[in-house]
Design a protein around this motif. Structure first.
Motif, PDB file in Angstrom:
ATOM      1  N   ARG A   1       0.810  -1.221   0.000  1.00  0.00           N
ATOM      2  CA  ARG A   1       0.000   0.000   0.000  1.00  0.00           C
ATOM      3  C   ARG A   1       0.840   1.267   0.000  1.00  0.00           C
ATOM      4  O   ARG A   1       0.302   2.360  -0.130  1.00  0.00           O
ATOM      5  N   LEU A   2       2.142   1.102   0.146  1.00  0.00           N
ATOM      6  CA  LEU A   2       3.027   2.258   0.178  1.00  0.00           C
ATOM      7  C   LEU A   2       4.347   1.888  -0.469  1.00  0.00           C
ATOM      8  O   LEU A   2       4.888   0.817  -0.208  1.00  0.00           O
ATOM      9  N   ARG A   3       4.824   2.759  -1.344  1.00  0.00           N
ATOM     10  CA  ARG A   3       6.141   2.558  -1.928  1.00  0.00           C
ATOM     11  C   ARG A   3       6.986   3.785  -1.587  1.00  0.00           C
ATOM     12  O   ARG A   3       6.481   4.907  -1.600  1.00  0.00           O
ATOM     13  N   VAL A   4       8.248   3.534  -1.303  1.00  0.00           N
ATOM     14  CA  VAL A   4       9.174   4.596  -0.930  1.00  0.00           C
ATOM     15  C   VAL A   4      10.413   4.483  -1.802  1.00  0.00           C
ATOM     16  O   VAL A   4      10.968   3.403  -1.961  1.00  0.00           O
ATOM     17  N   ARG A   5      10.804   5.616  -2.373  1.00  0.00           N
ATOM     18  CA  ARG A   5      12.045   5.665  -3.142  1.00  0.00           C
ATOM     19  C   ARG A   5      12.906   6.753  -2.520  1.00  0.00           C
ATOM     20  O   ARG A   5      12.447   7.871  -2.310  1.00  0.00           O
ATOM     21  N   ILE A   6      14.133   6.392  -2.220  1.00  0.00           N
ATOM     22  CA  ILE A   6      15.035   7.332  -1.566  1.00  0.00           C
ATOM     23  C   ILE A   6      16.177   7.640  -2.513  1.00  0.00           C
ATOM     24  O   ILE A   6      16.773   6.741  -3.098  1.00  0.00           O
TER      25      ILE A   6
ATOM     26  N   THR B   1      -1.897   9.197  -1.302  1.00  0.00           N
ATOM     27  CA  THR B   1      -3.338   9.183  -1.564  1.00  0.00           C
ATOM     28  C   THR B   1      -4.175   9.189  -0.292  1.00  0.00           C
ATOM     29  O   THR B   1      -5.377   9.443  -0.343  1.00  0.00           O
ATOM     30  N   PHE B   2      -3.548   8.895   0.847  1.00  0.00           N
ATOM     31  CA  PHE B   2      -4.265   8.850   2.117  1.00  0.00           C
ATOM     32  C   PHE B   2      -3.264   9.048   3.241  1.00  0.00           C
ATOM     33  O   PHE B   2      -2.137   8.556   3.173  1.00  0.00           O
TER      34      PHE B   2
ATOM     35  N   ILE C   1      -0.399   6.396   3.841  1.00  0.00           N
ATOM     36  CA  ILE C   1       0.343   6.406   5.103  1.00  0.00           C
ATOM     37  C   ILE C   1      -0.687   6.199   6.205  1.00  0.00           C
ATOM     38  O   ILE C   1      -1.474   7.088   6.511  1.00  0.00           O
ATOM     39  N   ASP C   2      -0.698   4.993   6.760  1.00  0.00           N
ATOM     40  CA  ASP C   2      -1.693   4.643   7.768  1.00  0.00           C
ATOM     41  C   ASP C   2      -1.085   3.679   8.783  1.00  0.00           C
ATOM     42  O   ASP C   2       0.133   3.500   8.819  1.00  0.00           O
ATOM     43  N   ALA C   3      -1.920   3.054   9.582  1.00  0.00           N
ATOM     44  CA  ALA C   3      -1.449   2.158  10.637  1.00  0.00           C
ATOM     45  C   ALA C   3      -0.620   0.994  10.098  1.00  0.00           C
ATOM     46  O   ALA C   3       0.261   0.483  10.788  1.00  0.00           O
TER      47      ALA C   3
END
Length: 129
Positions: free
Chosen positions: A15-20, A67-68, A35-37
């Protein structure tokens, strides 16, 4: 500015992807999804881990594709901000969507965390001159 390539990392349940990526002496954390629990801890851990060796981290959190965001997401922003500030660093949120802008404004957090309309503007604000 020097830019380094980076790969996407996925948080639990996809549900979340992160690129650094590292640009000059700053770390840009691009966040896509919710970004949730279920995802907030993974985001916080990834962002903090990338700057663990830095004495004065400079982080741009690019929220354009979020998106959230709920209270867990807000707690993540606060925890990340506190961690960065405790090490005399800087955190700027770039391109926050309306849902994030509302949360930052309603809580007054936008008075403590810099908010920028673009990643370039955010980098300019925190890059050493």
């Amino acid at each position: 500015m020097t830019q380094m390539a980076a790969s996407w990392e996925e948080a639990p349940q996809g549900r979340l992807r992160v690129r650094i990526e590292h640009v000059a002496s700053c770390t840009v954390v691009h966040v896509h999804g919710e970004i949730d629990a279920f995802t907030a801890d993974a985001l916080r851990e990834q962002a903090i881990a990338t700057t663990a060796a830095l004495t004065r981290p400079r982080i741009v959190l690019d929220l354009d594709q979020v998106t959230f965001c709920d209270s867990c997401g807000l707690n993540t922003l606060v925890a990340l901000w506190k961690t960065v500030r405790s090490r005399r660093g800087d955190l700027v949120v770039a391109r926050p969507p309306e849902v994030c802008r509302r949360i930052l404004a309603r809580t007054g957090l936008d008075q403590h965390i810099g908010v920028s309309p673009t990643v370039r503007h955010a980098l300019h604000r925190i890059a050493p001159h």
